[in-house]
Design an enzyme around this catalytic site. Structure first.
Site, PDB file in Angstrom:
ATOM      1  N   HIS A   1       0.862  -1.521   0.206  1.00 22.69           N
ATOM      2  CA  HIS A   1      -0.052   0.098  -0.008  1.00 22.69           C
ATOM      3  C   HIS A   1       1.036   1.120  -0.008  1.00 22.69           C
ATOM      4  O   HIS A   1       1.050   2.266   0.537  1.00 22.69           O
ATOM      5  CB  HIS A   1      -1.246   0.243   1.437  1.00 22.69           C
ATOM      6  CG  HIS A   1      -2.054  -0.844   1.010  1.00 22.69           C
ATOM      7  ND1 HIS A   1      -3.214  -0.279   0.039  1.00 22.69           N
ATOM      8  CD2 HIS A   1      -2.791  -1.961   1.373  1.00 22.69           C
ATOM      9  CE1 HIS A   1      -3.928  -1.724   0.405  1.00 22.69           C
ATOM     10  NE2 HIS A   1      -3.948  -2.798   1.226  1.00 22.69           N
TER      11      HIS A   1
ATOM     12  N   ASP B   1      -0.958  -4.565   6.273  1.00 22.37           N
ATOM     13  CA  ASP B   1      -1.777  -5.403   5.478  1.00 22.37           C
ATOM     14  C   ASP B   1      -2.102  -5.818   3.896  1.00 22.37           C
ATOM     15  O   ASP B   1      -1.235  -4.836   3.556  1.00 22.37           O
ATOM     16  CB  ASP B   1      -3.786  -3.875   5.774  1.00 22.37           C
ATOM     17  CG  ASP B   1      -3.170  -3.033   5.337  1.00 22.37           C
ATOM     18  OD1 ASP B   1      -2.885  -2.473   4.946  1.00 22.37           O
ATOM     19  OD2 ASP B   1      -4.789  -2.155   4.961  1.00 22.37           O
ATOM     20  N   GLU B   2      -2.900  -6.691   3.672  1.00 24.74           N
ATOM     21  CA  GLU B   2      -2.996  -7.221   2.655  1.00 24.74           C
ATOM     22  C   GLU B   2      -1.388  -6.932   1.621  1.00 24.74           C
ATOM     23  O   GLU B   2      -1.034  -6.399   0.687  1.00 24.74           O
ATOM     24  CB  GLU B   2      -3.501  -6.314   1.611  1.00 24.74           C
ATOM     25  CG  GLU B   2      -5.259  -6.168   1.470  1.00 24.74           C
ATOM     26  CD  GLU B   2      -6.007  -5.767   1.119  1.00 24.74           C
ATOM     27  OE1 GLU B   2      -7.210  -5.787   0.690  1.00 24.74           O
ATOM     28  OE2 GLU B   2      -5.921  -4.295   0.956  1.00 24.74           O
ATOM     29  N   LEU B   3      -0.145  -7.465   2.565  1.00 25.55           N
ATOM     30  CA  LEU B   3       0.465  -7.527   1.279  1.00 25.55           C
ATOM     31  C   LEU B   3       0.668  -9.057   0.658  1.00 25.55           C
ATOM     32  O   LEU B   3       0.618  -9.365   1.133  1.00 25.55           O
ATOM     33  CB  LEU B   3       2.214  -7.351   2.376  1.00 25.55           C
ATOM     34  CG  LEU B   3       3.659  -7.859   2.133  1.00 25.55           C
ATOM     35  CD1 LEU B   3       4.370  -6.299   0.880  1.00 25.55           C
ATOM     36  CD2 LEU B   3       4.442  -8.121   2.934  1.00 25.55           C
TER      37      LEU B   3
ATOM     38  N   GLU C   1      -2.811  -8.529  10.017  1.00 26.47           N
ATOM     39  CA  GLU C   1      -2.229  -9.232   9.042  1.00 26.47           C
ATOM     40  C   GLU C   1      -0.670  -9.776   9.019  1.00 26.47           C
ATOM     41  O   GLU C   1      -0.109 -11.356   8.775  1.00 26.47           O
ATOM     42  CB  GLU C   1      -2.497  -9.140   7.512  1.00 26.47           C
ATOM     43  CG  GLU C   1      -3.523  -9.155   6.573  1.00 26.47           C
ATOM     44  CD  GLU C   1      -4.516  -7.547   7.282  1.00 26.47           C
ATOM     45  OE1 GLU C   1      -3.738  -7.311   7.829  1.00 26.47           O
ATOM     46  OE2 GLU C   1      -4.313  -7.843   5.301  1.00 26.47           O
TER      47      GLU C   1
END
Lengths: 581, 581
Positions: free
Chosen positions: B284, B350-352, B398
């Site tokens: 991100h 998040d969301e790596l 995460e």
């Protein structure tokens, strides 16, 4: 007639530069910059006309085409010079997208408006299709703008297209279009392009309604369906029945006076928006109970779901001379005041619950066999009064689909229940308005508005979704063809459509951002058609950047429309935020 | 200590008259009317204090408790006398609900504020639970108001409760409470009561952020999580890395200067709202690519879904000394500027997407075995810098649930994925913030923001629902207990929660009406608790009328909160629009 330039434009239309909303039927644009200032000449049928911010045509039903066009010019100038925006969200990040104001500039020199036919009386209160809304607009590289239209409303549409060509320069003192030369030939696909606004469940000021008319006109929408009463409140002042608003408005004084109503209708006419008032009956009218007893059954009966779709229920007694007397008084007061400004009156007719008449001492039955003849008589009577006033009746589809009522050929039937209803109605020969709730109910999908007490109700209704979710994104709104699946002949009976704004949880505070730009999406479908001239469904790749631009323009003009996409998306090609499998 | 009066109030609380939001832990009210005017005496620890609309405490990190309380008094007066409302929507239609202004009136004579303990430095940048926010408030029948709190922020909360007692009289020149005498004893259930605002995907002016802080403070919410950068834009000016905002902001000048940031943090401190800035990493953060090359992989790679959750992707190279150098410069510039005002800094996480590192020339792998040690080193390094600056790190869940990263005991873990995540994290000993997207993601349920071209993409994604619908109605938001299902001991690790406002399709125009009053619903859960003092889940019948009143108050104070229910509902008993099977 319109050949090569058009084809060249088809490609351009995919880029972010060509941004009219709704998209014209035919358009070609170039890449030359023209500046514009307030010294240009504007003529209407050869006469020079002046423009003053806030100019309004004179009040009254003796409309002057010239004054109406002159006001349109003034609004266009307001939009170009006062309420405009720098399109940074629509251009590549940190790009040098603006014209150089220090170089030699070519200015728009004139706008020559020609109305080729005289407006007759029906032009200001047309039946669907009765007024020709088409126009042509050209803007030459040397700054000559030419508008031609058969009607004054066509001139207004042309002016809305014209103003959408222009942006504010970040210097703050220049305005320009990057799109010259421009050539547009345009007309609507559907004659009825509406917004239904429920001003009964929540209160809206007259200015909120006019504000909605403004936004509709910018989107070339032309019918404001004013759902003005319902069981929850009666904000409509009827001088012959003064208690209606005194008792039925949510608060004394929060009601529409005859002057207010006249003002709303006139405001619409001046902008090409015809107001269609609905007094929903014989259901959805319980509030009358507060003012005049013995006309209503089942008002605020509980549990409400036995008696109606939502509290507080209430329907007319369908075998009551008092109700007929009430209608006489109501209509004879109201109709002469609105008939100069509109062709239509909507008598409602949705969601009538048979059980209500069980409580009616004159009926005491929920038997269709008993009720249908009473309802037929009721509708015949009401529609007779509508016609006597020179108006054409509108009804909701249940009058036919649930009740099998026989209606006059003139009656327009509004369908909201989706499925095959529009097709069935058209095939049965009815004129139809498409308001399919699966696509065009803008209030849906934000959750229940009822309270659920802990325990059984809570458990049953958790997670509290409403009946018509999910919410209708602009993409879904845009996907809906009001005449889908109909033969060419039957499709002619689909006069158009309306998006609906039921106001259980909408008031003036969140109105704009819920309605716009989703209503714009329907507006384009209704004006331009779901399909392009090649018969292809219009693409989100084409629509998204134009809608994003229209949204910025609406915000600049004072309507709090929601964003279409984040700037990262709108600054790039439409595929930048496009899904590729 | 608090016995009979309380029980008497339990019944009253069901009526529309007792309308504080969030509801105090203990409250009793009466039915006597007290008027209030601007001549009353206000003292703080015995000193008379003056109140001036718009008064602000002096700028700087040497906070004055007295100035902060004085500003709170000024805001309360602004709310009572300038930005108040006539509660017609909350009272029976056409009822005579207002006190008679021609009769003898009792006025509020004084507000005596006592702060019983001195604020220490941590009071203005507390870790969760470090500042005592409790207060008591009494208002006697003869007009003596007494506020007691241990901290200045407790005094501010008391003043927000105080002002909520008062309404404008329709005469326009009187203000009154119908609720005297009043006795309140109050404290928060959870110490962390937050709103996450994504100012990276859409641009928000400093004033939009401050405006949100205002509304939070009214709802006794105390953490503004500022998601300040993301792959879409970098609006944060870092003087040591000037190109970040120059290239990464959506437009030159649309960025937060050091003065802006200081102003936002101070504005929060003055209102009891601690700002927690997040620079999301190592995913991100693609936008850095625009300013500093060779730090980022996978920026704007397509199809995006291979590389990240939404375009334009981009993550830090996790084995790059240049990235570590960049972090040093970034943090050394930023942290000293924010550390005086906050205990926290959020490093995201998040969301790596593992695939990104396949494009990293130093790594070329998406193997967890390879990546995890690199990520561990990265997080250790970043968190070391955070701690060196005297701040406490925050991360998204995460880092633990997907990557099994070892974190310090100090780190606060923010959970958004729902299910058993909060329980699992707390049971593993982590401090947790609950942002379960199923309940508290306020952006959800309005449809996809991506474009879908006609054909396969259109067909696959029709009807274009987003990933996290349906939209979270206030009823659903309100149903969510952040510590549900946890043992008493584990529940202590749940510091609170945050509603999230991701801004793919939200900007300043629709911000208010999407956030409020739904965030208020979470605010009450976080302040008052999902359960009442008897251990029962709070009821919609109790909440709906109070929330409707709070909504009117917010609108009057300048926040465009959406309506809770139509006036028909709010004018009646909560059961009027309640569902009974």
């Amino acid at each position: 007639m319109w050949s090569k330039p058009l084809l060249a434009v088809a490609a351009l239309a995919l880029g972010p530069v060509n941004a009219l909303w709704p998209v014209p039927q035919k358009i070609s644009t170039g890449e030359k910059v023209l500046f514009i200032d307030q010294t240009l000449d504007v003529t209407y049928n050869g006469d020079s006309i002046s423009y003053t911010y806030g100019y309004s045509p004179s009040s009254g039903s003796d409309f002057s085409s010239k004054e109406i066009v002159q006001a349109g010019v003034s609004r266009a100038f307001q939009a170009i010079f006062q309420d405009n925006f720098v399109p940074w969200k629509l251009r590549e990040r940190n790009s040098d997208f603006e014209p150089d104001v220090y170089e030699t500039k070519t200015f728009v020199k004139s706008i020559q408006i020609t109305q080729t036919e005289k407006d007759d009386a029906s032009a200001f209160k047309p039946l669907a299709g009765e007024v020709d809304e088409s126009y042509t607009l050209t803007l030459s590289e040397d700054g000559q703008a030419v508008i031609k239209a058969k009607s004054s409303v066509g001139c207004l549409h042309a002016l809305e297209s014209f103003l959408q060509l222009f942006f504010k320069h970040s210097s703050g003192t220049f305005w320009y279009t990057p799109h010259a030369p421009v050539s547009i030939e345009d007309e609507p696909k559907f004659p009825h392009r509406g917004v239904l606004l429920d001003v009964a469940r929540s209160w809206f000021e007259v200015d909120d309604i006019k504000h909605t008319i403004d936004a509709m006109a910018w989107n070339k929408m032309n019918r404001l369906h004013l759902h003005v009463t319902d069981s929850q409140s009666w904000p409509l002042e009827i001088p012959a029945l003064p208690k209606l608003a005194e008792e039925g408005a949510y608060r004394k004084g929060l009601s529409y006076s005859p002057e207010d109503i006249k003002g709303i209708y006139e405001y619409g006419v001046h902008r090409g928006v015809e107001v269609i008032m609905e007094i929903d009956m014989p259901g959805h009218i319980g509030v009358v109970e507060l003012a005049y007893k013995d006309l209503i059954v089942a008002y605020n009966e509980k549990p409400y779901q036995w008696w109606c779709a939502e509290p507080p229920c209430g329907a007319f007694r369908m075998n009551s001379t008092a109700v007929y007397d009430f209608l006489d008084t109501l209509f004879e007061d109201l109709f002469p005041r609105i008939a100069p400004y509109t062709a239509y009156f909507h008598t409602g007719g949705d969601e009538l619950n048979k059980n209500d008449s069980m409580l009616d001492p004159d009926i005491q039955s929920n038997d269709t066999e008993v009720l249908t003849p009473l309802l037929q008589t009721f509708i015949d009577y009401a529609h007779g009064k509508v016609r006597d006033a020179g108006l054409t009746p509108f009804v909701w589809e249940e009058m036919i689909t649930d009740w099998n009522i026989t209606l006059g050929d003139d009656v327009v039937v509004q369908s909201w229940l989706g499925g095959t209803a529009v097709k069935d109605l058209a095939e049965a020969g009815h004129k139809v308005i498409n308001s399919d709730y699966n696509f065009w109910y803008l209030d849906c999908g934000r959750g229940q508005w009822l309270n659920f007490e802990n325990g059984e109700a809570f458990q049953t209704f958790y997670p509290f979704n409403d009946w018509c979710g999910p919410s209708k994104s602009w993409r879904l709104v845009y996907s809906h063809d009001p005449a889908a699946g109909l033969s060419k002949e039957d499709a002619k009976l689909v006069l158009g459509g309306e998006v609906a704004v039921w106001s259980e949880t909408i008031d003036a505070v969140n109105l704009d951002s819920l309605v716009w730009p989703r209503a714009s999406a329907a507006g384009e479908v209704l004006w331009s058609g779901r399909q392009d001239s090649a018969g292809q469904n219009r693409s989100q790749y084409d629509a998204a950047p134009r809608l994003a631009e229209m949204r910025e323009r609406m915000v600049a003009r004072g309507v709090r429309a929601s964003p279409v996409q984040m700037p990262f998306c709108t600054q790039g090609d439409p595929s930048e935020c496009g899904y590729t499998p």
